[in-house]
Design a protein around this motif. Structure first.
Motif, short mmCIF file in Angstrom:
data_model
loop_
_atom_site.label_atom_id
_atom_site.label_comp_id
_atom_site.label_asym_id
_atom_site.label_seq_id
_atom_site.Cartn_x
_atom_site.Cartn_y
_atom_site.Cartn_z
N ARG A 252 13.50 -34.25 -13.84
CA ARG A 252 13.32 -33.88 -12.44
C ARG A 252 13.13 -35.10 -11.74
NH1 ARG A 252 11.44 -28.30 -11.89
NH2 ARG A 252 11.69 -27.05 -14.01
N THR A 253 13.10 -35.02 -10.44
CA THR A 253 12.93 -36.10 -9.53
C THR A 253 11.48 -36.69 -9.74
OG1 THR A 253 14.53 -35.29 -7.73
CG2 THR A 253 12.88 -36.93 -7.12
N THR A 254 10.58 -35.79 -9.78
CA THR A 254 9.30 -36.28 -9.95
C THR A 254 8.77 -35.72 -11.57
OG1 THR A 254 8.63 -35.91 -7.79
CG2 THR A 254 6.82 -36.11 -9.36
N PRO A 255 8.02 -36.72 -12.24
CA PRO A 255 7.78 -36.30 -13.57
C PRO A 255 6.83 -35.09 -13.59
CG PRO A 255 7.51 -38.59 -13.15
CD PRO A 255 8.10 -38.32 -12.06
N THR A 256 7.24 -33.78 -14.41
CA THR A 256 6.69 -32.69 -14.13
C THR A 256 6.19 -32.37 -15.68
OG1 THR A 256 8.09 -32.13 -12.33
CG2 THR A 256 6.97 -30.41 -13.43
N ILE A 257 4.91 -31.53 -15.79
CA ILE A 257 4.68 -31.01 -17.01
C ILE A 257 5.31 -29.64 -17.19
CG2 ILE A 257 2.63 -29.99 -18.22
CD1 ILE A 257 0.88 -32.08 -16.65
N SER A 258 6.05 -29.57 -18.37
CA SER A 258 6.65 -28.27 -18.65
C SER A 258 5.65 -27.61 -19.88
CB SER A 258 7.95 -28.60 -19.04
OG SER A 258 8.07 -29.16 -20.39
N VAL A 259 5.40 -26.27 -19.76
CA VAL A 259 4.89 -25.60 -20.58
C VAL A 259 5.48 -24.36 -21.40
CG1 VAL A 259 2.85 -23.97 -20.97
CG2 VAL A 259 2.55 -26.12 -19.27
N GLU A 260 5.57 -24.45 -22.68
CA GLU A 260 6.14 -23.25 -23.44
C GLU A 260 5.05 -22.72 -24.30
OE1 GLU A 260 8.68 -20.75 -24.95
OE2 GLU A 260 9.18 -22.29 -23.38
N ASP B 200 7.10 -23.52 -13.81
CA ASP B 200 7.04 -21.96 -13.80
C ASP B 200 5.34 -21.40 -13.94
OD1 ASP B 200 9.43 -22.19 -14.52
OD2 ASP B 200 9.09 -22.60 -16.73
N ASP B 201 4.66 -21.93 -12.77
CA ASP B 201 3.33 -21.22 -12.23
C ASP B 201 2.35 -21.21 -13.55
OD1 ASP B 201 4.35 -20.49 -9.96
OD2 ASP B 201 5.26 -18.53 -10.59
N TRP B 202 2.44 -22.52 -14.61
CA TRP B 202 1.52 -22.54 -15.56
C TRP B 202 0.38 -23.75 -15.15
CZ3 TRP B 202 0.91 -19.99 -19.73
CH2 TRP B 202 1.81 -19.12 -20.26
N GLN B 203 0.47 -24.01 -13.91
CA GLN B 203 -0.44 -25.08 -13.44
C GLN B 203 -2.03 -24.40 -13.52
OE1 GLN B 203 0.00 -27.91 -10.20
NE2 GLN B 203 -2.09 -27.23 -9.30
N GLY B 204 -2.29 -23.24 -13.26
CA GLY B 204 -3.61 -22.64 -13.11
C GLY B 204 -4.07 -22.51 -14.34
N GLU B 205 -3.25 -22.17 -15.29
CA GLU B 205 -3.56 -21.69 -16.65
C GLU B 205 -4.18 -23.05 -17.20
OE1 GLU B 205 -5.05 -19.46 -19.41
OE2 GLU B 205 -3.67 -18.50 -18.01
N LEU B 206 -3.03 -24.08 -17.18
CA LEU B 206 -3.36 -25.50 -17.88
C LEU B 206 -4.69 -25.74 -17.33
CD1 LEU B 206 -2.34 -27.69 -19.68
CD2 LEU B 206 -0.88 -28.51 -17.64
#
Length: 550
Positions: free
Chosen positions: A303-311, A371-377
């Motif tokens: 992505r343009t900005t480094p992003t945390i992905s969660v699986e 994918d809306d994982w920010q709140g959980e993380l």
């Protein structure tokens, strides 16, 4: 007098039949229409006959009592070596204990201070000064602590050893026995191995907990070794309490024992062992959790900005459950997010810098999450920061107090923010909450004020007073700030009283103000000033050196 001797019968005349009293009581409870009293005829005269029979039986029972030996006098109360209270402080204590909640009736409180609400602070100050209480005040003090559990720790500390002595004489004060390790029983000398072993094998549960805690505070390894000698034979609820004592002095040397406890047959014991191991960043469990959580979180560079992905994990296997992950999610919670949150919470926070490009906690919290994982993380990171007592992560998750979003970049609730604030030092905590109030006002800050050190630091005290003044000038509904005003009475620095003199007059009310709001605000500020000056007097009285006491 002379006359024929009368033989003395050792048996009473017309002895009562067994169970007569119980039958009379039953007849009285059921009514003579349903149960005829023993020895009586049914009919209209049955109630009178019942009362006559009860009177006769009462006399018979009393006459049959035999005198008993007088009870053994209790041993004298233990001596209290602490210096006695200064005379003025002793009088103040009597005044505080004489106050009762609700004495002024319902409705508005008026300008008089709530003395019972000042008692906790008075006790804390007296305990800091190391004073002993006047003996005559102990019954009233224990009565007050009986009615308010929040008073008990400070009240029992102030009451000293005589609280246990009195609690053995009055069952109303038995909470003092429960609150004292071992119920006030004296522990053997910890260097006497035979006595220690005997108490550990034969003592009551409370005595054994007190013994284990005492040894743990002095020599953590010896306490752990003592626990292992009986671990397999202890009840599950006892194992849980004993395991909890290992929180004191928790160290890497405890890891083998805690790893063994992960296989315990009690789920609560397993969960506590896993929590303790996760608080040891170098433990094998922490490494296992870090590996699992690391497999769920990655940095997306596409992505343009480094992003945390969660699986999130797709299943909770037996090894995860052994390491303390609860498989069944609460109602309304997705299973995968539930498992993911537990993995991240138990992962050492130092893991994430290496996993996510060497970034600082502040930089990691600022990264977007897919994918809306920010709140959980972020919520899991919050719990980890509290569990691991990590001030740097707590600071990053709180963010700037002046940020537009009241929740900060990581915290998800006021309760979560309050826990994060608890990881900061008192001065930083007060400064952060002061900045928060300046931006968001008092309505969001009540829970945060509760974790700030007392007395409030000057920046925090000024922020609270300024916010109350703004609310007053705006004609706000005054009763909605009563909770904050009550906190200010107990927590504001007494030195701030002089700054409040200008707020004592009844203000002009705006047209849209609540009816009578101006009078209420003036009354509330008058009570605040009076309470602050009373607190200042209390502290001054406790500063006086008076070895002779009262």
């Amino acid at each position: 007098m002379n006359g024929p001797s009368v033989p003395v019968d050792s048996h009473p005349v017309n002895p009562p039949a067994p169970g007569t009293w119980e039958e009379l009581v039953t007849a009285a409870l059921l009514g003579t229409d349903r149960r005829t009293p023993p020895g009586c005829e049914p009919g209209r005269e049955a109630p009178v006959a019942l009362l006559d029979a009860a009177a006769v039986e009462t006399v018979r029972r009393r006459a049959g009592l035999r005198p008993t030996r007088a009870a053994r006098r209790p041993r004298p109360a233990p001596a209290d070596p602490r210096p006695a209270l200064p005379a003025a402080a002793a009088r103040r204590l009597a005044m505080l204990l004489a106050d009762r909640p609700g004495a002024a009736g319902g409705g508005r409180r008026g300008t008089a201070p709530d003395l019972m609400e000042l008692l906790p602070q008075w006790l804390a100050t007296a305990n800091d000064r190391g004073y002993a209480p006047p003996p005559q005040s102990l019954p009233t003090l224990l009565d007050a602590a009986r009615g308010r559990t929040d008073l008990r720790p400070a009240a029992l500390a102030f009451a000293g050893p005589r609280a246990v002595w009195l609690a053995r004489l009055n069952p109303d004060w038995r909470f003092a026995l429960r609150a004292t390790p071992g119920g006030g029983a004296s522990l053997p000398h910890l260097d006497d191995a035979a006595e220690v072993q005997q108490l550990w094998q034969e003592g009551l549960f409370a005595e054994r907990v007190a013994l284990l805690s005492a040894i743990r505070a002095r020599e953590p390894g010896a306490a752990r070794e003592l626990l292992t000698t009986t671990w397999v034979t202890e009840r599950a609820e006892d194992r849980l309490m004993f395991l909890d004592s290992l929180r004191t002095g928790l160290a890497p040397e405890d890891e083998p024992f805690l790893e063994q406890a992960l296989a315990d047959r009690s789920r609560n014991v397993r969960a506590t062992a896993a929590e303790l191991l996760s608080a040891l960043p170098g433990s094998a469990l922490a490494a296992r959790m870090a590996a699992r959580a690391g497999a769920c979180v990655a940095l997306d560079h596409t992505r343009t900005t480094p992003t945390i992905s969660v699986e999130a994990p797709h299943q909770c296997d037996a090894d995860m459950e052994r390491d303390g992950v609860v498989a069944n999610a609460p109602a309304g919670r997705g299973e995968r997010s539930w498992w993911f949150g537990q993995l991240v919470e138990a992962t050492p926070l130092s893991t994430w810098a290496g996993r996510l490009g060497g970034r600082t906690p502040g930089e990691l919290v600022a990264l977007p999450v897919t994918d809306d994982w920010q709140g959980e993380l972020h919520a899991a990171w919050c719990r980890a920061a509290v569990r691991q007592r990590d001030a740097e992560w707590a600071r990053a998750l709180l963010g700037s107090p002046s940020a537009p979003e009241a929740g900060g970049p990581g915290a998800v609730s006021l309760a979560e923010r309050a826990k994060l604030l608890g990881q900061l030092g008192p001065a930083e905590r007060g400064e952060w909450v002061a900045g928060f109030i300046a931006t968001h006002g008092l309505s969001e800050a009540f829970q945060l004020l509760g974790v700030c050190a007392v007395p409030w630091a000057p920046p925090l005290g000024r922020a609270v007073v300024d916010a109350l003044n703004i609310a007053r000038d705006a004609g706000s509904y005054p009763w909605s700030f009563s909770g904050v005003m009550g906190l200010a009475e107990r927590c504001l620095d007494p030195a701030e009283a002089s700054r409040l003199d200008g707020l004592l007059a009844v203000p002009d009310e705006p047209e849209d103000a609540s009816p009578g709001a101006g009078g209420y605000w003036a009354e509330a500020f008058q009570r605040l000033v009076t309470t602050l000056r009373l607190r200042a007097a209390m502290i001054e009285e406790l500063e006086v050196i008076s070895p002779a006491g009262v």
